[in-house]
Design a protein around this motif. Sequence first.
Motif, PDB file in Angstrom:
ATOM      1  N   ARG A 372       0.854  -1.192   0.000  1.00 36.24           N
ATOM      2  CA  ARG A 372       0.000   0.000   0.000  1.00 36.24           C
ATOM      3  C   ARG A 372       0.889   1.241   0.000  1.00 36.24           C
ATOM      4  O   ARG A 372       1.835   1.320   0.794  1.00 36.24           O
ATOM      5  N   PRO A 375      -0.629   8.140   0.571  1.00 37.06           N
ATOM      6  CA  PRO A 375      -0.712   9.379  -0.215  1.00 37.06           C
ATOM      7  C   PRO A 375       0.181  10.445   0.439  1.00 37.06           C
ATOM      8  O   PRO A 375       0.597  10.293   1.585  1.00 37.06           O
ATOM      9  N   GLN A 449       8.254   1.546   7.056  1.00 40.79           N
ATOM     10  CA  GLN A 449       8.981   2.506   7.875  1.00 40.79           C
ATOM     11  C   GLN A 449       8.010   3.409   8.647  1.00 40.79           C
ATOM     12  O   GLN A 449       6.813   3.457   8.320  1.00 40.79           O
ATOM     13  N   GLY A 451       5.722   6.158   9.753  1.00 35.06           N
ATOM     14  CA  GLY A 451       4.942   7.161   9.021  1.00 35.06           C
ATOM     15  C   GLY A 451       4.468   6.694   7.659  1.00 35.06           C
ATOM     16  O   GLY A 451       3.913   7.472   6.894  1.00 35.06           O
ATOM     17  N   SER A 452       4.651   5.407   7.331  1.00 37.70           N
ATOM     18  CA  SER A 452       4.240   4.949   6.001  1.00 37.70           C
ATOM     19  C   SER A 452       2.780   4.508   5.973  1.00 37.70           C
ATOM     20  O   SER A 452       2.253   4.212   4.908  1.00 37.70           O
ATOM     21  N   GLY A 453       2.122   4.502   7.106  1.00 43.98           N
ATOM     22  CA  GLY A 453       0.686   4.233   7.110  1.00 43.98           C
ATOM     23  C   GLY A 453       0.292   2.892   7.690  1.00 43.98           C
ATOM     24  O   GLY A 453      -0.816   2.416   7.451  1.00 43.98           O
ATOM     25  N   LYS A 454       1.141   2.275   8.475  1.00 42.32           N
ATOM     26  CA  LYS A 454       0.826   0.955   9.056  1.00 42.32           C
ATOM     27  C   LYS A 454      -0.380   1.071  10.004  1.00 42.32           C
ATOM     28  O   LYS A 454      -1.344   0.335   9.895  1.00 42.32           O
ATOM     29  N   TYR A 456      -2.454   3.443  10.131  1.00 41.61           N
ATOM     30  CA  TYR A 456      -3.633   3.888   9.376  1.00 41.61           C
ATOM     31  C   TYR A 456      -4.361   2.679   8.805  1.00 41.61           C
ATOM     32  O   TYR A 456      -5.583   2.574   8.874  1.00 41.61           O
ATOM     33  N   PRO A 461      -6.994   6.452  11.147  1.00 44.37           N
ATOM     34  CA  PRO A 461      -6.380   7.689  11.597  1.00 44.37           C
ATOM     35  C   PRO A 461      -6.864   8.064  13.001  1.00 44.37           C
ATOM     36  O   PRO A 461      -7.727   7.388  13.567  1.00 44.37           O
ATOM     37  N   SER A 554       4.157   4.388  19.729  1.00 40.98           N
ATOM     38  CA  SER A 554       3.563   3.560  18.681  1.00 40.98           C
ATOM     39  C   SER A 554       4.548   3.282  17.550  1.00 40.98           C
ATOM     40  O   SER A 554       4.472   2.274  16.874  1.00 40.98           O
ATOM     41  N   SER A 555       5.477   4.217  17.356  1.00 41.43           N
ATOM     42  CA  SER A 555       6.442   4.022  16.280  1.00 41.43           C
ATOM     43  C   SER A 555       7.532   3.056  16.698  1.00 41.43           C
ATOM     44  O   SER A 555       8.231   2.508  15.874  1.00 41.43           O
TER      45      SER A 555
HETATM   46  N1  ATP Z   1      -3.749   5.718   3.260  1.00 41.23           N
HETATM   47  C1  ATP Z   1      -3.695   6.856   3.928  1.00 41.23           C
HETATM   48  N2  ATP Z   1      -4.553   7.866   3.674  1.00 41.23           N
HETATM   49  C2  ATP Z   1      -4.497   9.023   4.355  1.00 41.23           C
HETATM   50  N3  ATP Z   1      -3.612   9.287   5.324  1.00 41.23           N
HETATM   51  C3  ATP Z   1      -2.737   8.327   5.637  1.00 41.23           C
HETATM   52  C4  ATP Z   1      -2.728   7.073   4.951  1.00 41.23           C
HETATM   53  N4  ATP Z   1      -1.741   6.338   5.461  1.00 41.23           N
HETATM   54  C5  ATP Z   1      -1.178   7.086   6.443  1.00 41.23           C
HETATM   55  N5  ATP Z   1      -1.775   8.272   6.535  1.00 41.23           N
HETATM   56  C6  ATP Z   1      -1.424   9.326   7.464  1.00 41.23           C
HETATM   57  O1  ATP Z   1      -0.011   9.370   7.522  1.00 41.23           O
HETATM   58  C7  ATP Z   1       0.427   9.593   8.835  1.00 41.23           C
HETATM   59  C8  ATP Z   1       1.342   8.476   9.274  1.00 41.23           C
HETATM   60  O2  ATP Z   1       0.612   7.297   9.241  1.00 41.23           O
HETATM   61  P1  ATP Z   1       0.732   6.168  10.359  1.00 41.23           P
HETATM   62  O3  ATP Z   1       0.811   6.762  11.713  1.00 41.23           O
HETATM   63  O4  ATP Z   1      -0.365   5.192  10.097  1.00 41.23           O
HETATM   64  O5  ATP Z   1       2.129   5.577   9.972  1.00 41.23           O
HETATM   65  P2  ATP Z   1       2.871   4.368  10.674  1.00 41.23           P
HETATM   66  O6  ATP Z   1       3.567   3.641   9.618  1.00 41.23           O
HETATM   67  O7  ATP Z   1       1.894   3.597  11.497  1.00 41.23           O
HETATM   68  O8  ATP Z   1       3.881   5.110  11.592  1.00 41.23           O
HETATM   69  P3  ATP Z   1       4.533   4.549  12.951  1.00 41.23           P
HETATM   70  O9  ATP Z   1       5.565   3.570  12.536  1.00 41.23           O
HETATM   71  O10 ATP Z   1       5.079   5.766  13.563  1.00 41.23           O
HETATM   72  O11 ATP Z   1       3.444   3.930  13.727  1.00 41.23           O
HETATM   73  C9  ATP Z   1      -0.811   9.702   9.693  1.00 41.23           C
HETATM   74  O12 ATP Z   1      -1.133  11.046   9.837  1.00 41.23           O
HETATM   75  C10 ATP Z   1      -1.873   9.020   8.886  1.00 41.23           C
HETATM   76  O13 ATP Z   1      -3.163   9.532   9.140  1.00 41.23           O
END
Ligand code: ATP
Length: 957
Positions: A372, A375, A449, A451-454, A456, A461, A554-555
């Motif tokens: 995935r 954006p 990595q 902030g890549s959206g895991k 999410y 969100p 969380s990261s």
């Molecule tokens: N598919 C998506 N659509 C819209 N926003 C997204 C999407 N994926 C991630 N984001 C946004 O990007 C930001 C980082 O996403 P997220 O916290 O899910 O990343 P992560 O990989 O879980 O980071 P971490 O490793 O720090 O937990 C958040 O603000 C989240 O809302």
Amino acid sequence: MAGEGGALSFSVASVVEDVLQQHGNRLGDLDLESRKAEEAASRRYEAAGWLRKMVGVVAAKDLPAEPSEEEFRLGLRSGIILCNALNKIQPGGVPKVVESPCDATPIPDGAALSAFQYFENVRNFLVAVQEMGIPNFEASDLEQGGKSARVVNTVLALKSYSEWKQTGGNGIWKFGGNVKPTVSAKSFSGSGSLSMLVRAVLLDKKPEEVPMLVESVLSKVVEEFENRIASQYDMAKEAPKEIAISQGNKFLLKSTGDNKRTEDKNVKLIKKEECFHKNQIAEEELKNKTQKQQMIFDQQQRDIQELKNTLSTTKAGMQFMQMKFHEEFNSLGMHIHGLAHAASGYHKVLEENRKLYNQVQDLKGSIRVYCRVRPFLSGQSNDLSTVHNIEDGNITISTASKHGKGCKSFSFNKVFEPCATQAEVFSDMQPLIRSVLDGYNVCIFAYGQTGSGKTYTMTGPKDLSEKNKGVNYRALGDLFLLAEQRKDIFCYNVAVQMIEIYNEQVRDLLVTDGSLNVPDANIIPVSSTYDVIDLMNLGHRNRAVGATALNDRSSRSHSCLTVHVQGRDLASGTILRGCMHLVDLAGSERVNKSEVTGDRLKEAQHINRSLSALGDVIASLAQKNPHVPYRNSKLTQLLQDSLGGQAKTLMFVHISPEPDALGETISTLKFAERVATVELGAAQVNKGSTDVKELKEQIANQKAALVKKERETEHRRKGSESSPSNSNHRLRDANDSNLFRQPMGDVGNIEVHKSTLRQKRQSFDLDEILANSPPWPPVISPSLNYAEDEKEMASGEWVDKVMVNKQDAVNMVEKSLGCWEAENGNLPDALYHKYLSDSSKIYPEQSFNMLVGNSQLNLANNDDMDDIDAATSDSSEPDFLWQFNQSKFTSMTNRIESKTSKAISKAAKNPELSKNLNPSLGPSPSRKLANGGGVPLQRNRRHAAPVDGKRKIANRK
Ligand SMILES: Nc1ncnc2c1ncn2[C@@H]1O[C@H](COP(=O)(O)OP(=O)(O)OP(=O)(O)O)[C@@H](O)[C@H]1O
């Protein structure tokens, strides 16, 4: 001169008269002269009389009634009388008559001016007279004496014209015809001059001479007449040119008046000529134009005709084409129909292929990998995305020069574009949810990595809504929905656990008393999505507690929501158990050791280690290595049953589109691609049934395998006696091969003692059954004095896994007892009590193992962390996950094992640890699930009852 009607400008009489005079007869004769004079006078009087009558007194000068020739000439010399008379007959004939020389402006040269004005009048008169076709005279006739006869003639002709007009003006007036009779009648009937001339000529002639004379006169008259006619004709014809080109023209030379008049005539003639020429030219031009137009017209006609031909040809062509088109259209329609039919067949085949492919994949047990792309976040420019193209299951990344110019492509089961919605993403994993209810183990883990959206994807969100909620919520929502739909067939119980692995410590996130670092994670039964949301909120709150201002927890930690499902077939009583791990991994980015220090460094090392361990496990699985190092980290232990067992595993790999993240993106995708190659074997249903036949088959197979293994082990042991230092390795190797591709339930640190165990219970069937059943080994140890061996085991088992394993062990016991019951009648109570009533008997090792495991982990986590880091710190280098080094791993394992032994002996000596060894003081999650109707072991009292409920269900079976 010729008049308009072709009339002659001279009379026959005058010609005869001239001829007679020229004849040289005795014209000088007095009588004749007087007669001639008499006749001329008579004519002059007639003319004067007529003029007087017509004009009256002009300019106070009256023309005498019987003027002498001189008077007549002078009277008419000014031209006024003549012009006025003419204007009376023909009004406007002379448009401007200079009435009196006195009227003119007195100028010094008055005489000259008068003469000029007279001449103007006369000239105008003569032009008018000429235009009327009346015999003319010359202007000079009025200037010189003796020429008045011609003037008289003109006046009398004018008179005749006037009379003709007065009589009605019928026909065309002809001077000769009109005037002659009068003149000739008077001349010849009376005493006319001509008759007098004739008489005078004949007077002295003898009668015989008369005929000859007459003949001669007549021939001369004819000749003269012809000459005059000819000259008149020539003049009419040539006059304009001659006058124009010859200054010596006799008329011009005669007088200024003549010249002027001739000039005017010439001008008029020239104008006429010019006009004529112009007309001719215009006519010719017109003719030419007409001809040209005609040509054009003809050409156009031809063109039109040609166009008509072309049109008709085209029409015919069009009709032909139309016909052809219809034919082709029809045949195309038939073709398309056929194609559509084929296409629908093709789609069916495709669909079938897809299903078959998935089935093959399922049978192979390949880990499915979905990618995935996140954006760009608000405020980021999206024209710098590293994602070049996404098509089907392929993603192409534009690589910077550092990684080699161009693009890199990766293939996955599915790639979701940045615009993919949460619902779309989830729809692809819905079948997995169904699988959980069908008794399969499922693991969905999010990798990528920071902030890549895991998060999410897995949770959603921060501002959670129905639309953007993540996989966890949706999965549980679906579970309850499906469970509800199947309620007539199955009765399902669902319970959830939520843990976090932070710095290699397992933390229960579903506690309310703040005590998070507990090994026995709560399993909380849930009956609706709302329960789940409550629990997840609690989990998130607990997780946030650990976060610091500098470091979002969380990261830096792995979180796992585990859903346990137990379904009982209402008709057959079969129990299905499924388990689903929903794992949100810590950020996979490599942290350079030199960049961080303190806690952050420690965290990074732990994350690196656990992900590195994950990489090692994946690499081993991909290479089909006999040994899979699950126990190198809590994470791999957690995922062991998903990665190594026959589970359905889905990895969600996440990438960020920013160019800054390119290195991580490439490394992440490489890892993910490698994961996709791992085959786990076909997933198997965790089914507890009374299918004795199946069980017997399994036992027989296991027996055969066991005998084989025992022989091998015995053989090795003998061989190694001479070399004690190698015994651990050999033992481990042998047991590692048993570990490879263990079924879901066969997890835990059990491999070390399998052979020993089996050696010891060859003669006891039920024990053997229990011992040889894959999920089982630890369970049967108490009755076989197995605890000793277990003590050597470096457990370090993750609680949930132990719990699941023990649950499966219970199932197996139940299954075996069922078998016993079927074969031997009722199950003896004693046996029941022996194996089920006291969990400490069934799992005497567990409380110990858990504590030992914790001790060991604590040691590893605290004292020896750096050592381990040293072994794994390289993983911060690029592609660390793939630097799987067997020797490194082996040495690390050795260390862990030696430390485990130390920990055990430490625990034995240490009173604190000894206290912990007492099961009553240290409840284990395994026990709490495995001991059936035992005392609830959870610390969290709130959840005791539901867990009991679950346990009771297990016991009933
Ligand atoms: N598919 C998506 N659509 C819209 N926003 C997204 C999407 N994926 C991630 N984001 C946004 O990007 C930001 C980082 O996403 P997220 O916290 O899910 O990343 P992560 O990989 O879980 O980071 P971490 O490793 O720090 O937990 C958040 O603000 C989240 O809302």
